[in-house]
Every structure is written in structure tokens, then in C-alpha cells.
Scaffold this motif. Structure first.
Motif, PDB file in Angstrom:
ATOM      1  N   LEU A   1       6.696  13.675   1.284  1.00  0.00           N
ATOM      2  CA  LEU A   1       7.003  12.496   2.101  1.00  0.00           C
ATOM      3  C   LEU A   1       6.088  11.349   1.675  1.00  0.00           C
ATOM      4  CD1 LEU A   1       7.082  14.175   5.624  1.00  0.00           C
ATOM      5  CD2 LEU A   1       9.020  13.608   4.161  1.00  0.00           C
ATOM      6  N   GLY A   2       6.571  10.120   1.800  1.00  0.00           N
ATOM      7  CA  GLY A   2       5.715   8.964   1.518  1.00  0.00           C
ATOM      8  C   GLY A   2       4.546   8.923   2.482  1.00  0.00           C
ATOM      9  N   VAL A   3       3.350   8.690   1.942  1.00  0.00           N
ATOM     10  CA  VAL A   3       2.138   8.622   2.768  1.00  0.00           C
ATOM     11  C   VAL A   3       1.703   7.165   2.876  1.00  0.00           C
ATOM     12  CG1 VAL A   3      -0.274   9.340   2.981  1.00  0.00           C
ATOM     13  CG2 VAL A   3       1.403  10.868   1.908  1.00  0.00           C
ATOM     14  N   TRP A   4       1.421   6.723   4.072  1.00  0.00           N
ATOM     15  CA  TRP A   4       0.937   5.358   4.300  1.00  0.00           C
ATOM     16  C   TRP A   4      -0.563   5.400   4.515  1.00  0.00           C
ATOM     17  CZ3 TRP A   4       4.302   0.949   4.865  1.00  0.00           C
ATOM     18  CH2 TRP A   4       5.636   1.250   4.640  1.00  0.00           C
ATOM     19  N   ARG A   5      -1.273   4.569   3.775  1.00  0.00           N
ATOM     20  CA  ARG A   5      -2.728   4.517   3.903  1.00  0.00           C
ATOM     21  C   ARG A   5      -3.095   3.936   5.276  1.00  0.00           C
ATOM     22  NH1 ARG A   5      -6.716   3.396  -0.385  1.00  0.00           N
ATOM     23  NH2 ARG A   5      -4.933   3.150  -1.783  1.00  0.00           N
ATOM     24  N   THR A   6      -4.028   4.571   5.953  1.00  0.00           N
ATOM     25  CA  THR A   6      -4.485   4.049   7.254  1.00  0.00           C
ATOM     26  C   THR A   6      -6.003   3.953   7.265  1.00  0.00           C
ATOM     27  OG1 THR A   6      -4.618   6.260   8.218  1.00  0.00           O
ATOM     28  CG2 THR A   6      -2.554   5.056   8.563  1.00  0.00           C
ATOM     29  N   THR A   7      -6.506   3.128   8.146  1.00  0.00           N
ATOM     30  CA  THR A   7      -7.934   3.130   8.425  1.00  0.00           C
ATOM     31  C   THR A   7      -8.084   2.884   9.918  1.00  0.00           C
ATOM     32  OG1 THR A   7     -10.094   2.263   7.782  1.00  0.00           O
ATOM     33  CG2 THR A   7      -8.330   0.663   7.948  1.00  0.00           C
ATOM     34  N   GLU A   8      -9.061   3.531  10.506  1.00  0.00           N
ATOM     35  CA  GLU A   8      -9.213   3.472  11.966  1.00  0.00           C
ATOM     36  C   GLU A   8     -10.587   2.923  12.299  1.00  0.00           C
ATOM     37  OE1 GLU A   8      -8.333   7.203  13.861  1.00  0.00           O
ATOM     38  OE2 GLU A   8      -8.290   6.281  15.845  1.00  0.00           O
ATOM     39  N   GLN A   9     -10.634   1.851  13.063  1.00  0.00           N
ATOM     40  CA  GLN A   9     -11.910   1.254  13.466  1.00  0.00           C
ATOM     41  C   GLN A   9     -11.711   0.421  14.721  1.00  0.00           C
ATOM     42  OE1 GLN A   9     -12.456  -0.936   9.729  1.00  0.00           O
ATOM     43  NE2 GLN A   9     -11.890  -2.852  10.738  1.00  0.00           N
ATOM     44  N   ASP A  10     -12.750   0.330  15.530  1.00  0.00           N
ATOM     45  CA  ASP A  10     -12.740  -0.510  16.740  1.00  0.00           C
ATOM     46  C   ASP A  10     -11.587  -0.161  17.682  1.00  0.00           C
ATOM     47  OD1 ASP A  10     -14.872  -1.816  15.483  1.00  0.00           O
ATOM     48  OD2 ASP A  10     -13.541  -3.253  14.516  1.00  0.00           O
ATOM     49  N   GLY A  11     -11.130   1.093  17.663  1.00  0.00           N
ATOM     50  CA  GLY A  11     -10.067   1.509  18.576  1.00  0.00           C
ATOM     51  C   GLY A  11      -8.677   1.151  18.093  1.00  0.00           C
ATOM     52  N   ILE A  12      -8.560   0.770  16.825  1.00  0.00           N
ATOM     53  CA  ILE A  12      -7.270   0.372  16.268  1.00  0.00           C
ATOM     54  C   ILE A  12      -7.014   1.175  14.984  1.00  0.00           C
ATOM     55  CG2 ILE A  12      -5.953  -1.530  15.235  1.00  0.00           C
ATOM     56  CD1 ILE A  12      -7.665  -3.457  16.969  1.00  0.00           C
ATOM     57  N   VAL A  13      -5.787   1.673  14.825  1.00  0.00           N
ATOM     58  CA  VAL A  13      -5.384   2.287  13.561  1.00  0.00           C
ATOM     59  C   VAL A  13      -4.587   1.240  12.783  1.00  0.00           C
ATOM     60  CG1 VAL A  13      -4.063   4.113  12.438  1.00  0.00           C
ATOM     61  CG2 VAL A  13      -5.381   4.612  14.518  1.00  0.00           C
ATOM     62  N   TYR A  14      -5.106   0.870  11.627  1.00  0.00           N
ATOM     63  CA  TYR A  14      -4.444  -0.108  10.763  1.00  0.00           C
ATOM     64  C   TYR A  14      -3.699   0.622   9.652  1.00  0.00           C
ATOM     65  CZ  TYR A  14      -7.653  -3.605  12.789  1.00  0.00           C
ATOM     66  OH  TYR A  14      -8.354  -4.419  13.633  1.00  0.00           O
ATOM     67  N   MET A  15      -2.598   0.020   9.193  1.00  0.00           N
ATOM     68  CA  MET A  15      -1.839   0.581   8.070  1.00  0.00           C
ATOM     69  C   MET A  15      -1.785  -0.448   6.943  1.00  0.00           C
ATOM     70  SD  MET A  15       2.010   0.230   9.675  1.00  0.00           S
ATOM     71  CE  MET A  15       2.882   0.713   8.197  1.00  0.00           C
ATOM     72  N   TRP A  16      -1.771   0.047   5.731  1.00  0.00           N
ATOM     73  CA  TRP A  16      -1.701  -0.825   4.555  1.00  0.00           C
ATOM     74  C   TRP A  16      -0.253  -0.931   4.098  1.00  0.00           C
ATOM     75  CZ3 TRP A  16      -4.227  -4.340   1.884  1.00  0.00           C
ATOM     76  CH2 TRP A  16      -3.860  -4.597   0.557  1.00  0.00           C
ATOM     77  N   PHE A  17       0.225  -2.175   3.929  1.00  0.00           N
ATOM     78  CA  PHE A  17       1.550  -2.398   3.346  1.00  0.00           C
ATOM     79  C   PHE A  17       1.395  -3.118   2.020  1.00  0.00           C
ATOM     80  CE2 PHE A  17       5.079  -5.221   2.376  1.00  0.00           C
ATOM     81  CZ  PHE A  17       6.131  -4.313   2.348  1.00  0.00           C
ATOM     82  N   SER A  18       2.076  -2.613   1.002  1.00  0.00           N
ATOM     83  CA  SER A  18       2.093  -3.271  -0.308  1.00  0.00           C
ATOM     84  C   SER A  18       3.520  -3.668  -0.635  1.00  0.00           C
ATOM     85  CB  SER A  18       1.561  -2.310  -1.372  1.00  0.00           C
ATOM     86  OG  SER A  18       2.018  -2.727  -2.652  1.00  0.00           O
ATOM     87  N   ARG A  19       3.720  -4.953  -0.956  1.00  0.00           N
ATOM     88  CA  ARG A  19       5.098  -5.419  -1.215  1.00  0.00           C
ATOM     89  C   ARG A  19       5.663  -4.768  -2.472  1.00  0.00           C
ATOM     90  NH1 ARG A  19       2.235 -11.062  -2.358  1.00  0.00           N
ATOM     91  NH2 ARG A  19       1.002 -10.165  -4.002  1.00  0.00           N
ATOM     92  N   THR A  20       4.793  -4.373  -3.437  1.00  0.00           N
ATOM     93  CA  THR A  20       5.300  -3.727  -4.648  1.00  0.00           C
ATOM     94  C   THR A  20       5.253  -2.215  -4.512  1.00  0.00           C
ATOM     95  OG1 THR A  20       3.113  -3.599  -5.627  1.00  0.00           O
ATOM     96  CG2 THR A  20       4.398  -5.592  -6.097  1.00  0.00           C
ATOM     97  N   GLY A  21       4.559  -1.719  -3.503  1.00  0.00           N
ATOM     98  CA  GLY A  21       4.404  -0.278  -3.327  1.00  0.00           C
ATOM     99  C   GLY A  21       3.214   0.278  -4.083  1.00  0.00           C
ATOM    100  N   SER A  22       2.564  -0.555  -4.906  1.00  0.00           N
ATOM    101  CA  SER A  22       1.462  -0.005  -5.717  1.00  0.00           C
ATOM    102  C   SER A  22       0.184  -0.825  -5.633  1.00  0.00           C
ATOM    103  CB  SER A  22       1.904   0.114  -7.176  1.00  0.00           C
ATOM    104  OG  SER A  22       2.277  -1.159  -7.653  1.00  0.00           O
ATOM    105  N   GLU A  23       0.157  -1.863  -4.805  1.00  0.00           N
ATOM    106  CA  GLU A  23      -1.079  -2.656  -4.701  1.00  0.00           C
ATOM    107  C   GLU A  23      -2.117  -1.919  -3.856  1.00  0.00           C
ATOM    108  OE1 GLU A  23       0.371  -7.133  -4.213  1.00  0.00           O
ATOM    109  OE2 GLU A  23       1.586  -5.619  -3.235  1.00  0.00           O
ATOM    110  N   GLU A  24      -3.315  -1.838  -4.379  1.00  0.00           N
ATOM    111  CA  GLU A  24      -4.428  -1.212  -3.659  1.00  0.00           C
ATOM    112  C   GLU A  24      -5.070  -2.265  -2.753  1.00  0.00           C
ATOM    113  OE1 GLU A  24      -5.738   2.072  -3.955  1.00  0.00           O
ATOM    114  OE2 GLU A  24      -3.745   2.360  -4.834  1.00  0.00           O
TER     115      GLU A  24
END
Ligand code: FES
Ligand SMILES: [Fe+2]
Length: 350
Positions: free
Chosen positions: A103-126
Motif C-alpha cells: 500500500l502507498g505509505v504517507w510520511r507523517t510527523t507528530e508534534q505539538d499534539g498534531i499529526v502532519y502529513m507530507w504531500f508531494s505534487r510529483t510523488g517523489s519530492e522529499e
């Protein structure tokens, strides 16, 4: 592409996915962002995971009936198991091996009580930056964020409408009824961040109060704001596209303590209520503008607007899917009026 289609393109960056408290260890939650069906779950050890929602066996949605085992999720349909870390198939209960599907995995980071997700318009931007840390989130002189400071609404306006408020200094007087147009202390683009800092006057029962606001906009998803003068307040305003027509608008508000409980009272509660009333709730001063606005890419910006709103728009373009070189605009940002650099450290919000 029309102006409004352009402004609705997704931008590469970090986005608010959900509040930490919404997902206990072992819990599963269906989500939809960026036109994709997603499943969030928290491993038994506490790690949050975000995957494409549909099982690679026969397509069941893991967010409806999926169960967490360790750091994997088990599909409700035939119990195939998928890793939250890699998305790989880790178990088929009636076969002695796995298949090479994931399955596609979405990068997340969790801080300050919020879970953020990374979106890349090309699918490959770090990631080229991290979401802003909220100094007030760990400050014991502030109330906890959740649940009273955490509020959201579904909206249909292009996310950039709300974010342009960061650079729109004069609307404070007309829309938010400040006594004057605030004076700009500094602002401008700095890589993936756009920053404004201004001071103005807000009418109260006791007369005008001097208020200073700092805004740190990171990508097209998140702005960290700090208000000084009325009541100590910090805020993450976040907008995450559900698709090109709808978004989730989330306000995370930390307000200074007035007592030892975890529930904001009096002035502190009033700040949260007022922020929600103006920006988040239908009919609010900002909302009614954004809900009914059209997007004019070549807006006739005048005076200071060129180096505030104009600079913001020029900066925002870098994140979007259409960020190919643009034709020159009628109102270019004057290069001869540099802004002060943003501070690299935050002063305590007292
Ligand atoms: S559809 Fe998920 S296990 Fe069959
Ligand atoms: Fe506003």
C-alpha cells in the motif's frame, strides 16, 4: 488553466492530518485528502501511520473495520495484513507466504499534539522543511490544546484565500475592525517560509490596546501565528485539501492560563471563541469573504500590497503543481524594498 483552477492546485508540503488525541494506540480512522482515500492508524507502540486506504487484495477500505496488530493493519475482508512502516503485505492467514504488493505509505510527523502529513505534487519530492514547532505547546502557562482549542470546519474556498490573510495587512482594519491599518515591522519570503510581523490597535471596552502579531506561513498548508497584547495566544491555522473543491480547515489554538484546570475560562475562552467565530464558522467576518470571493491572479495590487500580498503570491507559486515559470505580472514585487529577515529564535509569548 483558469485562475481559480490554478489556485486550487495542490502544493507540495506538510499538512495537518488530524489531532494526536483523535487516534489512540490501536485505533483506526478513515480519511480523505488530496483526492485519495486514506487510512490512519496508531500502532500498539504508539506510532501513527497513514496509508492508502484500499487493500491490495480485493480493494476493501481498511478504515472501515480494519484492526491493528503491532504496527500493522489487518483488512476486515479476508484478514490480509499490511505494514504501517513499509505498506508491504506481511501476512495472508491462509497462505504460507506473502505477496509482493504494498500500500502507498504517507510520511507523517507528530508534534505539538498534531499529526502532519507530507504531500508531494510529483510523488517523489522529499521534505525540504519541517512543520513549525509551537513554543506554547509545552509551556505550562498555556492551557492544553485538546479538546477546547482544537476546532475544524469543511470549506469550499481555495485554501490560499485564507492564507493570503497573513500578508493582507489592511484587511485587519476593514474586516476585523482594528482601529488602524497595522504598521508592518517586517515580513517577506525566506525559503519555504513567508513571514509577517505587524503592530496595530484593537478597540476594547477599556480603549485601544496595542496588539502585535507574528505569522510564519510554511508551505501552502500551515501558518503559525502568535498574538501579543490582548491575551497570550498561539495558533496553527491549517488547511488540507480533501480534493480540488473541498478542504478541511483546522484551527489549533493555545491560550494563556487563567486557572489550573485544563479548560480555558473567561478571556482565554473568549479568544478561542472569537477566532473560530471570525475565521472558521460560516458567516464569520473572514469566512463570508472567502466563501464568496473569486480569484483574480492579476489583481491590481497597490502601494504596500505589492510587497505584502504580491510577494506572498509570488512565493506561494513555488509549491504548486503548475510552478513552471510564469509570465511577468502587472504588479511585480519591487526588489528595492527589502524586508528585515525573520527572527531565527522565538521570544516567549507572554
Ligand atoms: S480485500 Fe483485504 S484481505 Fe481481501
Ligand atoms: Fe482575517
Amino acid at each position: 488553466m483558469t485562475d481559480v483552477e490554478m489556485i486550487r492546485q495542490y502544493g507540495t508540503g506538510w499538512y495537518h492530518a488530524f489531532w494526536s488525541e483523535e487516534l489512540a494506540p490501536g485505533a483506526v480512522m478513515p480519511l480523505r485528502y488530496f483526492g485519495r482515500d486514506l487510512v490512519a492508524f496508531r500502532g500498539e507502540g504508539g506510532q501513527a501511520h497513514l496509508l492508502d486506504a484500499n487493500c491490495q487484495h480485493m480493494g476493501a477500505h481498511l478504515g472501515y473495520g480494519g484492526e491493528v496488530v503491532g504496527d500493522s493493519i489487518v483488512c476486515p475482508f479476508h484478514n490480509w495484513e499490511w505494514s504501517g512502516e513499509s505498506g508491504a503485505n506481511t501476512k495472508i492467514p491462509y497462505l504460507d507466504r506473502c505477496i509482493k504488493k504494498s500500500l502507498g505509505v504517507w510520511r507523517t510527523t507528530e508534534q505539538d499534539g498534531i499529526v502532519y502529513m507530507w504531500f508531494s505534487r510529483t510523488g517523489s519530492e522529499e521534505p525540504t522543511y519541517t512543520p513549525p514547532r509551537v513554543a506554547e505547546a509545552e509551556d505550562p502557562t498555556f492551557y492544553p490544546l485538546y479538546p477546547h482549542g482544537a476546532n475544524r470546519a469543511e470549506v469550499t474556498f481555495p485554501p490560499q484565500f485564507a492564507f493570503e490573510n497573513v500578508a493582507d495587512i489592511s484587511h485587519l482594519r476593514t474586516v476585523h475592525k482594528w482601529s488602524d491599518v497595522p504598521a508592518l515591522n517586517g515580513g517577506g519570503a525566506d525559503g519555504d517560509m513567508f513571514f509577517t510581523d505587524f503592530t496595530g490597535h484593537v478597540p476594547t471596552r477599556d480603549g485601544d490596546v496595542t496588539v502585535r502579531v507574528e505569522n510564519y506561513q510554511w508551505g501552502l498548508g500551515v501558518v503559525y501565528s502568535r498574538l501579543h497584547g490582548l491575551h497570550p495566544t498561539a495558533q496553527i491555522s491549517a488547511i488540507t485539501p480533501i480534493d480540488h473543491d473541498r478542504s478541511v480547515y483546522s484551527l489549533s489554538i493555545w491560550v494563556g492560563r487563567l486557572d489550573d484546570t485544563d479548560e480555558p475560562k473567561g478571556r482565554a475562552k473568549a479568544v478561542i471563541d472569537e477566532q473560530c467565530k471570525q475565521a472558521l464558522n460560516a458567516g464569520g467576518n473572514d469566512r463570508i469573504i472567502w466563501d464568496n470571493q473569486i480569484y483574480i491572479e492579476n489583481a491590481p495590487l497597490v502601494g504596500d500590497e505589492r510587497r505584502t500580498i504580491g510577494a506572498f503570491r509570488a512565493w506561494a507559486r513555488r509549491f504548486r503543481e503548475d510552478n513552471a515559470p510564469q509570465p511577468p505580472k502587472a504588479t511585480p514585487v519591487p526588489a528595492d524594498v527589502p524586508f528585515p529577515k525573520p527572527p531565527t529564535t522565538y521570544v516567549p509569548n507572554r
